[in-house]
Motif scaffolding. Structure first.
Motif, short mmCIF file in Angstrom:
data_model
loop_
_atom_site.label_atom_id
_atom_site.label_comp_id
_atom_site.label_asym_id
_atom_site.label_seq_id
_atom_site.Cartn_x
_atom_site.Cartn_y
_atom_site.Cartn_z
N THR A 222 0.85 -1.19 0.00
CA THR A 222 0.00 0.00 0.00
C THR A 222 0.88 1.24 0.00
OG1 THR A 222 -1.74 -1.15 1.22
CG2 THR A 222 -1.84 1.25 1.18
N ALA A 223 0.72 2.08 -1.02
CA ALA A 223 1.53 3.29 -1.13
C ALA A 223 1.04 4.35 -0.15
CB ALA A 223 1.48 3.82 -2.56
N VAL A 224 1.84 5.41 -0.03
CA VAL A 224 1.50 6.47 0.91
C VAL A 224 0.18 7.15 0.54
CG1 VAL A 224 2.79 8.25 -0.35
CG2 VAL A 224 2.44 8.49 2.13
N ASN A 225 -0.19 7.11 -0.74
CA ASN A 225 -1.46 7.71 -1.15
C ASN A 225 -2.63 6.74 -1.08
OD1 ASN A 225 -0.83 6.03 -3.25
ND2 ASN A 225 -0.85 7.60 -4.85
N GLY A 226 -2.39 5.55 -0.53
CA GLY A 226 -3.46 4.58 -0.35
C GLY A 226 -3.66 3.62 -1.51
N GLU A 227 -2.93 3.83 -2.61
CA GLU A 227 -3.07 2.96 -3.77
C GLU A 227 -2.38 1.63 -3.54
OE1 GLU A 227 -4.71 3.31 -6.65
OE2 GLU A 227 -5.50 5.28 -6.11
N ARG A 228 -2.99 0.59 -4.10
CA ARG A 228 -2.33 -0.72 -4.09
C ARG A 228 -1.29 -0.72 -5.21
NH1 ARG A 228 -4.95 -6.57 -5.68
NH2 ARG A 228 -3.26 -7.88 -4.92
N VAL A 229 -0.05 -1.07 -4.89
CA VAL A 229 1.02 -1.07 -5.88
C VAL A 229 1.67 -2.44 -5.94
CG1 VAL A 229 1.47 1.39 -5.64
CG2 VAL A 229 2.73 -0.22 -4.20
N TYR A 230 2.21 -2.77 -7.12
CA TYR A 230 2.89 -4.04 -7.33
C TYR A 230 4.39 -3.81 -7.33
CZ TYR A 230 -1.73 -5.72 -8.55
OH TYR A 230 -3.06 -6.06 -8.52
N ILE A 231 5.10 -4.65 -6.59
CA ILE A 231 6.50 -4.42 -6.29
C ILE A 231 7.40 -4.85 -7.45
CG2 ILE A 231 8.38 -5.08 -4.73
CD1 ILE A 231 6.22 -5.42 -2.55
N ILE A 232 8.43 -4.02 -7.72
CA ILE A 232 9.44 -4.30 -8.74
C ILE A 232 10.80 -4.19 -8.08
CG2 ILE A 232 10.41 -3.61 -10.95
CD1 ILE A 232 7.68 -2.30 -11.58
N TYR A 233 11.53 -5.29 -8.01
CA TYR A 233 12.85 -5.28 -7.38
C TYR A 233 13.92 -4.86 -8.39
CZ TYR A 233 10.75 -7.74 -3.45
OH TYR A 233 9.97 -8.07 -2.39
N LEU A 234 14.94 -4.17 -7.90
CA LEU A 234 16.06 -3.75 -8.71
C LEU A 234 17.25 -4.66 -8.37
CD1 LEU A 234 16.51 -1.44 -10.76
CD2 LEU A 234 17.62 -0.17 -8.92
N LEU A 235 17.85 -5.23 -9.40
CA LEU A 235 18.97 -6.16 -9.21
C LEU A 235 20.23 -5.63 -9.89
CD1 LEU A 235 16.22 -7.93 -9.17
CD2 LEU A 235 17.75 -9.86 -9.49
N GLU A 236 21.36 -5.98 -9.30
CA GLU A 236 22.65 -5.65 -9.89
C GLU A 236 23.49 -6.91 -9.96
OE1 GLU A 236 26.47 -2.62 -9.25
OE2 GLU A 236 24.90 -2.77 -7.72
N ASN A 237 23.87 -7.28 -11.18
CA ASN A 237 24.64 -8.51 -11.41
C ASN A 237 23.94 -9.73 -10.79
OD1 ASN A 237 26.73 -7.10 -12.75
ND2 ASN A 237 27.67 -6.57 -10.78
N GLY A 238 22.61 -9.75 -10.89
CA GLY A 238 21.85 -10.88 -10.41
C GLY A 238 21.54 -10.86 -8.93
N ALA A 239 22.04 -9.86 -8.20
CA ALA A 239 21.81 -9.77 -6.75
C ALA A 239 20.83 -8.65 -6.46
CB ALA A 239 23.12 -9.53 -6.02
N TYR A 240 19.98 -8.88 -5.45
CA TYR A 240 19.02 -7.86 -5.07
C TYR A 240 19.72 -6.65 -4.46
CZ TYR A 240 15.31 -11.28 -5.70
OH TYR A 240 14.45 -12.20 -6.24
N THR A 241 19.28 -5.47 -4.85
CA THR A 241 19.79 -4.25 -4.23
C THR A 241 18.80 -3.78 -3.17
OG1 THR A 241 18.65 -2.72 -5.73
CG2 THR A 241 20.76 -3.64 -6.48
N ASP A 242 19.11 -2.65 -2.56
CA ASP A 242 18.20 -2.08 -1.56
C ASP A 242 17.15 -1.17 -2.19
OD1 ASP A 242 19.50 -3.34 0.55
OD2 ASP A 242 20.97 -1.70 0.73
N PHE A 243 17.16 -1.09 -3.53
CA PHE A 243 16.26 -0.18 -4.23
C PHE A 243 15.07 -0.94 -4.79
CE2 PHE A 243 20.60 1.38 -4.55
CZ PHE A 243 20.48 2.60 -3.90
N VAL A 244 13.89 -0.40 -4.56
CA VAL A 244 12.65 -1.07 -4.96
C VAL A 244 11.72 -0.05 -5.60
CG1 VAL A 244 10.69 -2.46 -4.18
CG2 VAL A 244 12.89 -2.66 -3.02
#
Length: 245
Positions: free
Chosen positions: A200-222
């Motif tokens: 749930t986003a800050v504006n109340g909308e339902r959002v679908y998560i997209i992960y950011l990867l670097e060289n196949g590893a998950y980063t802290d950015f979403v």
């Protein structure tokens, strides 16, 4: 379906089906494998098998809890073949889920905006909602066909899906000022994994998560996207999804 997120992001601009499934805030540390988070709507007044594409069916099923679908693999890894049947007197789409085989693993029935699944082991039908599956009585009438089905299927892997996501999302996010996200490298240096996991986003909308990867590893950015095609980023300090601008 050669353009997972191209389809995902364009179909999001269409009227979406009623949303199902629980919401959450924050990032899921388990980093689930990607599912398509598309949405679609097909008029039952002009129902045809052609109207229900593989992408449309996945978009509908992606809005439902994965555990209720009962599939043994990721939703993206299936090819869905549609046919028109009569379900309790109503025209509906019968969606056969094929996974690396000509034999379908599962059957789903889409009647308007309602989805049902067929349990072959128990020979029972269940209505799927955002909380649980409810057994229903169903009479299904399938049209008789004389021609042999010679349709072939190409199984797409999760890597195929992620590659397509990356091409689309790199171009999409290049249109934003991403300084607010704090990426140490250009967006072209990363790959993406879109999922059906929601928040749930800050504006109340339902959002679908997209992960950011670097060289196949998950980063802290979403990142995330809502059903209206708006983009978001995850702010870990506030533990919130905020809209990109």
């Amino acid at each position: 379906m050669k353009k997972f997120l191209l389809i995902m992001l364009s179909v999001f601009l269409l009227a979406s089906l009623a949303s199902c499934g629980g919401n959450k805030t924050g990032v899921d540390d388990t980093k689930p494998s990607g599912n398509e988070a598309v949405s679609g709507e097909v008029s039952t007044t002009e129902l045809s098998a052609e109207a229900f594409t593989d992408a449309t069916i996945k978009g509908i099923l992606a809005k439902l809890p994965p555990e209720e679908l009962g599939l043994t693999h990721n939703l993206n890894e299936y090819v869905f073949k549609a046919s028109v049947v009569t379900f309790n007197g109503e025209k509906s789409c019968k969606a056969a889920a094929h996974y690396m085989s000509a034999e379908p693993e599962a059957f789903f029935y889409i009647v308007g905006t309602v989805c049902y699944k067929y349990d072959a082991a128990e020979n029972k039908y269940y209505r799927i909602d955002d909380k649980k599956s409810v057994e229903v009585k169903a009479e299904v009438v399938e049209p008789t066909t004389s021609a042999e089905d010679t349709t072939s299927y190409t199984t797409r892997t999760k890597d195929d899906v992620d590659d397509e996501n990356t091409k689309v999302l790199r171009a999409r996010y290049a249109n934003y000022d991403l300084s607010v996200v704090g990426l140490p490298k250009p967006i072209t240096e990363y790959t993406f994994q879109a999922t059906a996991s929601s928040a749930t986003a800050v504006n109340g909308e339902r959002v679908y998560i997209i992960y950011l990867l670097e060289n196949g590893a998950y980063t802290d950015f979403v990142f995330a996207v809502d059903a209206n095609g708006n983009d978001y980023y995850y702010d870990p300090a506030a533990d919130q999804y905020k809209k990109l601008s």
